[in-house]
Design a protein around this motif. Structure first.
Motif, PDB file in Angstrom:
ATOM      1  N   UNK A  17       0.844  -1.206   0.000  1.00 36.07           N
ATOM      2  CA  UNK A  17       0.000   0.000   0.000  1.00 36.07           C
ATOM      3  C   UNK A  17       0.876   1.253   0.000  1.00 36.07           C
ATOM      4  N   UNK A  18       1.930   1.238   0.810  1.00 34.43           N
ATOM      5  CA  UNK A  18       2.808   2.415   0.886  1.00 34.43           C
ATOM      6  C   UNK A  18       3.457   2.691  -0.473  1.00 34.43           C
ATOM      7  N   UNK A  19       3.892   1.635  -1.167  1.00 29.27           N
ATOM      8  CA  UNK A  19       4.476   1.837  -2.500  1.00 29.27           C
ATOM      9  C   UNK A  19       3.438   2.375  -3.480  1.00 29.27           C
ATOM     10  N   UNK A  20       2.212   1.854  -3.398  1.00 30.14           N
ATOM     11  CA  UNK A  20       1.172   2.330  -4.321  1.00 30.14           C
ATOM     12  C   UNK A  20       0.869   3.806  -4.101  1.00 30.14           C
ATOM     13  N   UNK A  21       1.057   4.269  -2.867  1.00 35.75           N
ATOM     14  CA  UNK A  21       0.808   5.683  -2.559  1.00 35.75           C
ATOM     15  C   UNK A  21       2.060   6.549  -2.718  1.00 35.75           C
ATOM     16  N   UNK A  22       3.178   5.933  -3.000  1.00 31.99           N
ATOM     17  CA  UNK A  22       4.451   6.674  -3.089  1.00 31.99           C
ATOM     18  C   UNK A  22       4.422   7.689  -4.237  1.00 31.99           C
ATOM     19  N   UNK A  23       4.883   8.892  -3.973  1.00 31.40           N
ATOM     20  CA  UNK A  23       4.901   9.923  -5.010  1.00 31.40           C
ATOM     21  C   UNK A  23       6.303  10.455  -5.277  1.00 31.40           C
ATOM     22  N   UNK A  24       7.228  10.169  -4.370  1.00 36.55           N
ATOM     23  CA  UNK A  24       8.586  10.724  -4.480  1.00 36.55           C
ATOM     24  C   UNK A  24       9.337  10.079  -5.657  1.00 36.55           C
ATOM     25  N   UNK A  25       9.707  10.915  -6.651  1.00 37.13           N
ATOM     26  CA  UNK A  25      10.359  10.362  -7.850  1.00 37.13           C
ATOM     27  C   UNK A  25      11.617   9.541  -7.544  1.00 37.13           C
ATOM     28  N   UNK A  26      12.374   9.939  -6.538  1.00 41.97           N
ATOM     29  CA  UNK A  26      13.612   9.210  -6.232  1.00 41.97           C
ATOM     30  C   UNK A  26      13.290   7.814  -5.690  1.00 41.97           C
ATOM     31  N   UNK A  27      12.278   7.751  -4.820  1.00 40.00           N
ATOM     32  CA  UNK A  27      11.856   6.444  -4.277  1.00 40.00           C
ATOM     33  C   UNK A  27      11.282   5.587  -5.402  1.00 40.00           C
ATOM     34  N   UNK A  28      10.501   6.203  -6.283  1.00 41.47           N
ATOM     35  CA  UNK A  28       9.917   5.428  -7.387  1.00 41.47           C
ATOM     36  C   UNK A  28      11.009   4.903  -8.320  1.00 41.47           C
ATOM     37  N   UNK A  29      12.048   5.707  -8.516  1.00 41.70           N
ATOM     38  CA  UNK A  29      13.162   5.248  -9.360  1.00 41.70           C
ATOM     39  C   UNK A  29      13.772   3.983  -8.748  1.00 41.70           C
ATOM     40  N   UNK A  30      13.781   3.946  -7.419  1.00 41.88           N
ATOM     41  CA  UNK A  30      14.288   2.763  -6.718  1.00 41.88           C
ATOM     42  C   UNK A  30      13.366   1.546  -6.963  1.00 41.88           C
ATOM     43  N   UNK A  31      12.066   1.795  -6.935  1.00 41.13           N
ATOM     44  CA  UNK A  31      11.115   0.701  -7.212  1.00 41.13           C
ATOM     45  C   UNK A  31      11.312   0.161  -8.634  1.00 41.13           C
ATOM     46  N   UNK A  32      11.435   1.076  -9.610  1.00 41.15           N
ATOM     47  CA  UNK A  32      11.620   0.609 -11.000  1.00 41.15           C
ATOM     48  C   UNK A  32      12.903  -0.214 -11.101  1.00 41.15           C
ATOM     49  N   UNK A  33      13.957   0.259 -10.447  1.00 35.93           N
ATOM     50  CA  UNK A  33      15.251  -0.439 -10.545  1.00 35.93           C
ATOM     51  C   UNK A  33      15.159  -1.827  -9.908  1.00 35.93           C
ATOM     52  N   UNK A  34      14.466  -1.920  -8.792  1.00 38.55           N
ATOM     53  CA  UNK A  34      14.309  -3.230  -8.142  1.00 38.55           C
ATOM     54  C   UNK A  34      13.522  -4.190  -9.005  1.00 38.55           C
TER      55      UNK A  34
END
Ligand code: 5AD
Ligand code: FES
Length: 359
Positions: A17-34
């Motif tokens: 849920x926290x990832x689905x609500x994540x808006x921070x581009x730097x954190x999202x870049x981490x999700x894409x990389x993972x």
């Protein structure tokens, strides 16, 4: 990222849920990389092509979101003759696709015997892997098609929330109601590779629901998982703003491109070995780059359209669908170029689901 750290990567409900609500581009870049690293480690760089043949747009059902619903009287209906389907399967062979996907509305004009003979012919004449996506059918029919040589079956459960499911999928009168989850289990025990999936951002779908959808994929040990954005169709109840259940607007998962990438990436983390397409719906909401970004954020499959152009616009699940004017050859050239442009390879062979234990 090493394999060891990947193994340890476990997602619980709250963190999804926290990832689905994540808006921070730097954190999202981490999700894409993972997601991209897990994709590479478990299914590699090959992008498998599944040739899609939309064999009939007749449908007995009244799904609240889908343009093929029986109640949409404005849609001209078609059912492809056997020889045309076989000719498309031969195109798939020529284009070196490993799989054909035969998809239709829930069309009871497609009889079990007729379908079995089409499957047998495709298997004998082309040897390709055959995936079916024909809606809810009986166990007897599924068993017959499996014996005829079908390898895989796709049936999205659309949402893991039973109340939302009931609201948008009226039962079919005269036929026993069975949950799609049960049908997926039946498919697995018949020896099919089983695929499912959901739409992102259906009205009434909360972040919590979408997180549960992803957890349900994991619980079912699915071989294939298709995820695309919900696209409103004006000739449907949901498109007209009906069949809505009241939820807090802050809880509604948006039907955006970004939310779809988050769902794809998290699904890759939850189901590292699954075959996950970068869907046509994603390509529809971002024609320039949707396919590529899906493939860079967890997906490893694409489904080039093989349907004869004269039928394409009639398979209008949602408006402005990508590829309705392109020929099969154009879709092939387009997708091949897109895959190569991001440094990936075209998969060879059937591209079945690989399990760790097979290695
Ligand atoms: N928007 C996006 N996807 C849709 N589908 C059906 N209607 C829509 C729509 N309006 C999806 C469903 C179905 C798949 C074949 O297409 O998830 O399972
Ligand atoms: Fe059909 Fe690009 S995939 S035109």
């Amino acid at each position: 990222m090493t394999n060891e750290t990947l193994e340890k990567y476990d997602l619980d409900h709250a963190s999804i849920v926290a990832w689905l609500r994540e808006e921070d581009p730097a954190r999202l870049a981490e999700l894409w990389a993972r997601a991209d690293a897990v994709r590479k480690a478990h299914v590699g760089d090959a992008v498998h092509l599944r040739g899609l043949i939309e064999i009939s747009n007749h449908c007995a059902r009244e799904c609240g979101y889908c343009g093929l619903r029986a109640g949409n009287r404005d849609l001209e209906r078609y059912r492809m003759p056997e020889d045309e389907i076989i000719a498309c399967a031969h195109d798939a062979k020529t284009y070196q696709y490993g799989t054909v996907v035969l998809q239709s509305g829930e069309d009871y004009g497609i009889t079990a015997e007729w379908m079995a003979s089409v499957i047998r012919r495709i298997k004998t004449e082309t040897g390709l892997a055959v995936t079916l996506s024909l809606g809810e059918r009986t166990d007897e029919e599924l068993a017959l098609w499996r014996e005829a040589g079908a390898n895989r079956y796709l049936l999205r459960f659309e949402t893991s929330d039973p109340d939302l499911y009931r609201l948008i999928h009226p039962p079919l009168k005269g036929r026993p109601e069975r949950s799609r989850i049960e049908m997926l289990r039946a498919l697995q025990s018949l020896g099919y590779e089983a695929g499912s999936g959901v739409m992102v951002g259906i009205p009434g779908q909360t972040y919590e629901t979408l997180a549960r959808d992803i957890e349900t994929f994991r619980g079912l040990d699915l071989d294939m998982i298709g995820i695309g954005p919900y696209i409103s169709h004006p000739a449907t109840p949901l498109g007209e703003g009906a069949w809505r259940r009241p939820i807090d607007e802050h809880d509604q998962a948006p039907n955006t491109e970004l939310m779809t990438y988050k769902a794809v990436a998290l699904t890759r983390l939850a189901c590292p070995e699954a075959n996950i397409p970068s869907t046509t719906a994603l390509a529809t909401i971002n024609t320039a780059q949707g396919r590529e970004l899906g493939l860079m954020r967890g997906a490893n499959i694409v489904m080039p359209n093989l349907t004869p152009v004269k039928y394409r616009a009639l398979y209008e699940i949602y408006p402005a669908k990508a590829c309705i004017n392109e020929t099969s050859g154009e879709c092939r050239t387009c997708l091949t170029a897109r895959i190569r442009s991001i440094g990936r390879e075209i998969g060879q062979g059937p591209g079945e689901r690989k399990r760790r234990s097979d290695a």
